[in-house]
Design a protein around this motif. Structure first.
Motif, PDB file in Angstrom:
ATOM      1  N   THR A   1       0.837  -1.200   0.000  1.00 24.34           N
ATOM      2  CA  THR A   1       0.000   0.000   0.000  1.00 24.34           C
ATOM      3  C   THR A   1       0.872   1.250   0.000  1.00 24.34           C
ATOM      4  N   PHE A   2       0.244   2.363  -0.291  1.00 26.60           N
ATOM      5  CA  PHE A   2       0.926   3.642  -0.139  1.00 26.60           C
ATOM      6  C   PHE A   2       1.087   3.949   1.345  1.00 26.60           C
ATOM      7  N   ALA A   3       1.997   4.840   1.642  1.00 27.93           N
ATOM      8  CA  ALA A   3       2.198   5.276   3.021  1.00 27.93           C
ATOM      9  C   ALA A   3       1.214   6.382   3.339  1.00 27.93           C
ATOM     10  N   SER A   4       1.260   6.856   4.549  1.00 22.04           N
ATOM     11  CA  SER A   4       0.377   7.927   5.002  1.00 22.04           C
ATOM     12  C   SER A   4       0.631   9.211   4.233  1.00 22.04           C
ATOM     13  N   ALA A   5      -0.320  10.133   4.335  1.00 19.54           N
ATOM     14  CA  ALA A   5      -0.138  11.448   3.717  1.00 19.54           C
ATOM     15  C   ALA A   5       1.052  12.164   4.337  1.00 19.54           C
TER      16      ALA A   5
END
Length: 405
Positions: A202-206
């Motif tokens: 997944t992508f990381a946090s904003a």
């Protein structure tokens, strides 16, 4: 304009990481009554040995080229300032964004990317070297300051952002993607016992995305600044670069006769401002487009959301099209790079042949080890060196050490 871009005193947004719901630490600790988990992580990073070493690690120019050129430390501070500004405008957790910015270059070798390339070649056949993965190794193992654990025992969200700030490392089936598709995941990552729990698909946090784009902004601006002041670039090199050329013409029109030093500062100041405001506006729009209502929504998105707009991404590419051939590949820079590569290669060969010449804590347990363990230990030792220490060690071990200037 300021209000429209999201500046203000609004509370943390629903898409921000909430420190109250952290997934915790590998080694449980009592919560602090005065600091959030990410404030504690930021403070641990600042007080780490690896962070202090950034003062004498190269950005583009070696440490003794001039006191006013960036080092890894000054670059890191600039990235942290920009990341915090982005986080504040997007109503993210500022402390997490700052912690990630402060930690993002901990894994760099001496002599910048030159040293990384050389050490990666030395470790070919032994898992290679990747500075992002080595940052994880530093904060989970190599920093040895605490009585109850190795590493800094950072929160899960900080480790996740450190590993994935540039995007997912695998697909949902665990297959490496992007730069890791051919070589596989870095050795320093997969030796971390909890690496599968970092949700690499997944992508990381904003917050992590803010730190990553802040790195790009700082690189563009300060490499223009350093390159111009070093005389390796000319202002005229940027006249045809979108936006940058416009800034330069406007500065000359508004301030005729302005000296070169102030012109350079005015140019880079305007560039940073424009890039930051672009990312804020693009980030707000991106968060709205994916319908983000939680940090989980940001991670589950099919793309990063804290990014440049297409137009600003074009400016970024155009800047790099000037910097790569005229600065990073400048004949003087390339000459120093070749000499720096030699220093790293020589040191690696020496320590593999004579591991007992490393400090006691580094050579302990190597008497009967296999070649893999020996090579990785030597790689860890060299990666932690500053430029200055690497040069000093080379002078101790070899009859001739190149002058890196």
């Amino acid at each position: 304009m300021v209000a429209a871009l999201g500046f203000g005193t609004e509370p943390r947004a629903p898409w921000a990481v909430d420190p109250a719901t952290t997934r915790g630490r590998l080694y449980p600790e009592t919560s602090s009554p005065t600091r959030t988990p990410y404030q504690r992580d930021r403070d641990r990073i600042i007080h780490s040995t690896a962070f202090r070493r950034l003062k004498h690690k190269t950005q583009v120019f070696v440490y003794h080229e001039g006191d006013h050129f960036r080092t890894r430390l000054t670059h890191t501070i600039e990235v942290a300032q920009i990341a915090r500004a982005l986080a504040r405008a997007l109503r993210l957790d500022e402390d997490l964004a700052e912690a990630l910015a402060l930690a993002h270059d901990l894994g760099h070798t001496p002599f910048g990317h030159t040293g990384e390339d050389a050490l990666d070649a030395c470790l070919d056949g032994f898992g290679g070297f990747d500075h992002n993965a080595h940052s994880l190794r530093i904060v989970t193992s190599l920093e040895r300051r605490y009585a109850e654990f190795d590493g800094l025992n950072l929160a899960w969200e900080t480790l996740e952002g450190l590993v994935k700030h540039n995007g997912p490392l695998t697909d949902p089936h665990g297959n490496p993607v992007g730069r890791y598709a051919e070589r596989g995941l870095p050795h320093a990552l997969v030796t971390y016992p909890e690496w599968r729990g970092l949700d690499l698909h997944t992508f990381a946090s904003a917050e992590a995305q803010a730190a990553a784009i802040a790195d790009d902004i700082a690189y563009d601006a300060h490499d223009i600044d350093d390159g111009l002041r070093a005389g390796l670039l000319a202002l005229e090199d940027f006249e045809e670069v979108p936006l940058v050329g416009d800034f330069l013409r406007d500065i000359r029109r508004r301030y005729p006769g302005l000296d070169r030093a102030r012109t350079i500062h005015e140019l880079t100041r305007r560039l940073i401002t424009a890039m930051v405001e672009d990312v804020i506006a693009t980030g707000i729009a991106g968060l709205e487009t994916i319908g983000a209502r939680s940090a989980a929504d940001v991670r589950a998105a099919d793309r990063a959301v804290v990014v440049f707009s297409p137009a600003m991404a074009g400016v970024d590419r155009a800047i790099k099209e000037v910097l790569f051939p005229r600065l990073y590949r400048h004949p003087e820079v390339m000459r120093v790079r070749r000499d720096a590569e030699r220093v790293v290669r020589d040191l690696f060969g020496h320590y593999v042949a004579a591991p007992d010449t490393m400090p006691e804590e580094w050579c302990a347990g190597l008497a009967d080890c296999d070649s893999w363990m020996l090579a990785r230990r030597v790689g860890d030792y060299i990666a932690g060196m500053t430029d200055r220490f690497a040069i000093q060690e080379h002078r101790r071990r070899f009859a001739h050490t190149p002058e890196l200037r």
